[in-house]
Scaffold this motif. Structure first.
Motif, PDB file in Angstrom:
ATOM      1  N   SER A 297       0.742  -1.333   0.023  1.00 56.59           N
ATOM      2  CA  SER A 297      -0.092   0.124   0.033  1.00 56.59           C
ATOM      3  C   SER A 297       0.883   1.289   0.096  1.00 56.59           C
ATOM      4  O   SER A 297       2.032   1.343   0.849  1.00 56.59           O
ATOM      5  CB  SER A 297      -0.984  -0.144   1.413  1.00 56.59           C
ATOM      6  OG  SER A 297      -1.557   1.145   1.444  1.00 56.59           O
ATOM      7  N   LEU A 298       0.243   2.310  -0.617  1.00 56.66           N
ATOM      8  CA  LEU A 298       1.498   3.561  -0.691  1.00 56.66           C
ATOM      9  C   LEU A 298       0.875   4.461   0.406  1.00 56.66           C
ATOM     10  O   LEU A 298       1.876   5.145   0.864  1.00 56.66           O
ATOM     11  CB  LEU A 298       0.517   4.329  -1.993  1.00 56.66           C
ATOM     12  CG  LEU A 298       1.510   5.771  -2.195  1.00 56.66           C
ATOM     13  CD1 LEU A 298       2.849   5.115  -2.535  1.00 56.66           C
ATOM     14  CD2 LEU A 298       0.964   6.380  -3.201  1.00 56.66           C
ATOM     15  N   PHE A 299      -0.391   4.335   0.972  1.00 56.68           N
ATOM     16  CA  PHE A 299      -0.558   4.858   2.274  1.00 56.68           C
ATOM     17  C   PHE A 299      -1.068   3.806   3.382  1.00 56.68           C
ATOM     18  O   PHE A 299      -2.147   3.730   3.349  1.00 56.68           O
ATOM     19  CB  PHE A 299      -1.719   5.720   1.925  1.00 56.68           C
ATOM     20  CG  PHE A 299      -1.456   7.104   0.769  1.00 56.68           C
ATOM     21  CD1 PHE A 299      -0.308   7.813   1.078  1.00 56.68           C
ATOM     22  CD2 PHE A 299      -1.939   6.925  -0.294  1.00 56.68           C
ATOM     23  CE1 PHE A 299      -0.083   8.867   0.316  1.00 56.68           C
ATOM     24  CE2 PHE A 299      -1.711   7.896  -1.287  1.00 56.68           C
ATOM     25  CZ  PHE A 299      -0.784   8.924  -0.924  1.00 56.68           C
ATOM     26  N   PRO A 300      -0.088   3.077   3.704  1.00 54.50           N
ATOM     27  CA  PRO A 300      -0.463   2.267   4.947  1.00 54.50           C
ATOM     28  C   PRO A 300      -0.603   2.787   6.294  1.00 54.50           C
ATOM     29  O   PRO A 300      -0.369   4.136   6.768  1.00 54.50           O
ATOM     30  CB  PRO A 300       0.676   1.624   4.939  1.00 54.50           C
ATOM     31  CG  PRO A 300       2.018   2.380   4.672  1.00 54.50           C
ATOM     32  CD  PRO A 300       1.286   3.232   3.688  1.00 54.50           C
ATOM     33  N   THR A 301      -1.111   2.308   6.984  1.00 51.57           N
ATOM     34  CA  THR A 301      -1.222   2.670   8.618  1.00 51.57           C
ATOM     35  C   THR A 301       0.025   2.236   9.349  1.00 51.57           C
ATOM     36  O   THR A 301       0.802   1.641   8.615  1.00 51.57           O
ATOM     37  CB  THR A 301      -2.346   2.070   9.180  1.00 51.57           C
ATOM     38  OG1 THR A 301      -2.214   0.489   9.179  1.00 51.57           O
ATOM     39  CG2 THR A 301      -3.748   2.069   8.518  1.00 51.57           C
ATOM     40  N   SER A 302       0.052   2.331  10.450  1.00 54.29           N
ATOM     41  CA  SER A 302       1.182   2.298  11.489  1.00 54.29           C
ATOM     42  C   SER A 302       1.489   0.700  11.370  1.00 54.29           C
ATOM     43  O   SER A 302       2.686   0.048  11.592  1.00 54.29           O
ATOM     44  CB  SER A 302       1.305   2.725  12.735  1.00 54.29           C
ATOM     45  OG  SER A 302       0.083   2.412  13.434  1.00 54.29           O
ATOM     46  N   THR A 303       0.513  -0.129  11.235  1.00 52.22           N
ATOM     47  CA  THR A 303       0.331  -1.547  11.310  1.00 52.22           C
ATOM     48  C   THR A 303       0.815  -2.116   9.847  1.00 52.22           C
ATOM     49  O   THR A 303       0.823  -3.401   9.933  1.00 52.22           O
ATOM     50  CB  THR A 303      -0.834  -2.089  11.946  1.00 52.22           C
ATOM     51  OG1 THR A 303      -1.872  -1.749  11.137  1.00 52.22           O
ATOM     52  CG2 THR A 303      -1.005  -1.650  13.423  1.00 52.22           C
ATOM     53  N   GLY A 304       0.785  -1.266   8.814  1.00 53.28           N
ATOM     54  CA  GLY A 304       1.014  -1.946   7.484  1.00 53.28           C
ATOM     55  C   GLY A 304      -0.309  -2.135   6.598  1.00 53.28           C
ATOM     56  O   GLY A 304      -0.050  -2.416   5.452  1.00 53.28           O
ATOM     57  N   SER A 305      -1.458  -1.998   7.208  1.00 54.89           N
ATOM     58  CA  SER A 305      -2.706  -2.335   6.447  1.00 54.89           C
ATOM     59  C   SER A 305      -2.934  -1.054   5.622  1.00 54.89           C
ATOM     60  O   SER A 305      -2.703   0.122   6.130  1.00 54.89           O
ATOM     61  CB  SER A 305      -3.829  -2.787   7.575  1.00 54.89           C
ATOM     62  OG  SER A 305      -4.020  -1.719   8.330  1.00 54.89           O
ATOM     63  N   PRO A 306      -3.808  -1.040   4.434  1.00 54.07           N
ATOM     64  CA  PRO A 306      -4.046   0.264   3.936  1.00 54.07           C
ATOM     65  C   PRO A 306      -5.068   0.851   4.661  1.00 54.07           C
ATOM     66  O   PRO A 306      -5.700   0.582   5.362  1.00 54.07           O
ATOM     67  CB  PRO A 306      -4.793  -0.133   2.492  1.00 54.07           C
ATOM     68  CG  PRO A 306      -4.222  -1.773   2.517  1.00 54.07           C
ATOM     69  CD  PRO A 306      -4.187  -2.363   3.874  1.00 54.07           C
ATOM     70  N   LEU A 307      -4.851   2.425   4.507  1.00 53.90           N
ATOM     71  CA  LEU A 307      -5.886   3.318   5.090  1.00 53.90           C
ATOM     72  C   LEU A 307      -7.306   3.148   4.663  1.00 53.90           C
ATOM     73  O   LEU A 307      -7.375   2.681   3.497  1.00 53.90           O
ATOM     74  CB  LEU A 307      -5.604   4.928   4.671  1.00 53.90           C
ATOM     75  CG  LEU A 307      -4.437   5.557   5.446  1.00 53.90           C
ATOM     76  CD1 LEU A 307      -4.133   6.770   4.852  1.00 53.90           C
ATOM     77  CD2 LEU A 307      -4.950   5.590   7.198  1.00 53.90           C
ATOM     78  N   THR A 308      -8.334   3.330   5.407  1.00 49.76           N
ATOM     79  CA  THR A 308      -9.670   3.230   5.044  1.00 49.76           C
ATOM     80  C   THR A 308     -10.320   4.595   4.527  1.00 49.76           C
ATOM     81  O   THR A 308      -9.649   5.393   4.945  1.00 49.76           O
ATOM     82  CB  THR A 308     -10.591   2.636   6.126  1.00 49.76           C
ATOM     83  OG1 THR A 308     -10.533   3.435   7.107  1.00 49.76           O
ATOM     84  CG2 THR A 308      -9.923   1.215   6.649  1.00 49.76           C
ATOM     85  N   ARG A 309     -11.350   4.584   3.958  1.00 52.16           N
ATOM     86  CA  ARG A 309     -11.842   5.880   3.409  1.00 52.16           C
ATOM     87  C   ARG A 309     -12.355   6.582   4.765  1.00 52.16           C
ATOM     88  O   ARG A 309     -12.356   7.983   4.720  1.00 52.16           O
ATOM     89  CB  ARG A 309     -13.197   5.344   2.766  1.00 52.16           C
ATOM     90  CG  ARG A 309     -12.927   4.792   1.251  1.00 52.16           C
ATOM     91  CD  ARG A 309     -14.229   4.296   0.619  1.00 52.16           C
ATOM     92  NE  ARG A 309     -14.772   5.459   0.174  1.00 52.16           N
ATOM     93  CZ  ARG A 309     -16.104   5.619   0.344  1.00 52.16           C
ATOM     94  NH1 ARG A 309     -16.743   4.480   0.794  1.00 52.16           N
ATOM     95  NH2 ARG A 309     -16.916   6.664  -0.294  1.00 52.16           N
TER      96      ARG A 309
END
Length: 331
Positions: free
Chosen positions: A216-228
């Motif tokens: 993901s280009l915009f991951p969270t601190s845990t590595g999962s993609p950001l949600t809308r």
């Protein structure tokens, strides 16, 4: 009597949405949510469990009551009501070819009209407001650098929030002609060139991410993609911070989609024609792009300046001849 609704509704999702339309996950989730609300309402109205409901139970009276329930009880807008209605129309249109015995009920449901909505001008940011918002994140932190790039790309590319959060590392091509690729509504792929300042931000950001192309280009601190929803919250947070430097932001209702509107308006101000803007934004219909012409007060002012001033004296009243008056009296 065995329910004919459950298998038909399941085939609608697997056959029409998945196989024929190749609908996006967002579209399928919105449709599924519509039917969860409808079936819950129908159970309360009829006392019949959702799995036991038949197509005949979903008549025009029940569907009309459901649409009214959305507005009065759930507080939905007319636009949301119409979006739910569109999902229902798609299903009943599908059912009309597969449940001929229920064609009378289906026809009555399909005849339910959309509700007229108030047309409002799109909200967008001025150049100063956009610069203040992009500068708001604290770039001394990893999250701040991520948010700044997200806001910058949102304004420069005009991507929908769903397209932004779906971007992968491999979707960006950095080189003499830097660009990004995205898949938008209707599974339509488009390529958008990047400006030099965007390339600098992207290059610096990619150096902080794993090199996996599917990451993901915009991951969270845990590595999962950001949600809308997460993007909506971070935009609101940075708008609040930016308003201290740019007070005009405080008086606007700014959402992630405002970034898209801002991109469109900047293209319009630069003299780009609406057909090119429609291609840039991924609009299927150029009529969708016309909303920016109505919202651009500056464009209207420039148009007015090109028009010769009319005589400010009041026009003389028309004096009809006696013969004409006589003619009219005899009609």
């Amino acid at each position: 009597m065995m329910s004919d609704l459950a298998p038909l509704l399941q085939r609608f999702f697997t056959d029409k949405l998945d196989r024929h339309l190749n609908a996006s996950p967002h579209t399928k989730a919105a449709y599924a949510d519509t039917f969860r609300l409808l079936l819950t309402y129908a159970q309360q109205a009829t006392g019949i469990a959702p799995s036991a409901l038949t197509l005949a139970d979903l008549d025009a009276d029940l569907i009309g009551g459901f649409l009214q329930h959305l507005e009065t009880d759930r507080g939905n807008s007319a636009a949301t009501r119409n979006a739910r209605r569109a999902a229902l129309r798609s299903f009943f249109g599908y059912a009309s070819y597969r449940a001929p015995d229920a064609i009378a009920t289906i026809s009555q449901v399909l005849a339910i009209p959309a509700k007229r909505t108030k047309t409002t001008l799109v909200s967008f940011l001025t150049a100063a407001e956009a610069e203040a918002l992009i500068a708001a994140p604290d770039t001394r932190t990893w999250l701040g650098r991520r948010d700044r790039l997200l806001l910058h790309l949102g304004v420069q590319t005009g991507l929908r929030v769903s397209e932004l959060v779906s971007l992968r590392v491999g979707d960006l091509q950095i080189g003499p002609h830097s660009q990004l690729e995205c898949v938008g509504k209707g599974r339509k792929q488009r390529v958008i060139p990047l400006q030099k300042n965007a390339v600098q931000l992207v290059t610096a950001w990619l150096s902080e991410l794993p090199s996996a192309p599917d990451g993901s280009l915009f991951p969270t601190s845990t590595g999962s993609p950001l949600t809308r929803a997460a993007v909506g919250k971070l935009v609101a947070r940075h708008v609040h911070a930016a308003a201290e430097q740019c007070p005009s932001l405080a008086g606007k209702n700014i959402t992630p989609h405002t970034l898209r509107h801002t991109c469109a308006m900047s293209l319009l101000h630069a003299g780009i024609d609406t057909a090119s803007i429609a291609l840039w934004l991924g609009h299927a219909n150029i009529q969708t792009t016309q909303i920016y012409l109505h919202a651009d007060l500056e464009l209207k002012r420039r148009t007015l300046e090109r028009v010769a001033a009319v005589d400010e004296r009041p026009p003389a009243r028309y004096q009809a001849s006696d013969a004409l008056i006589a003619f009219l009296k005899n009609r």
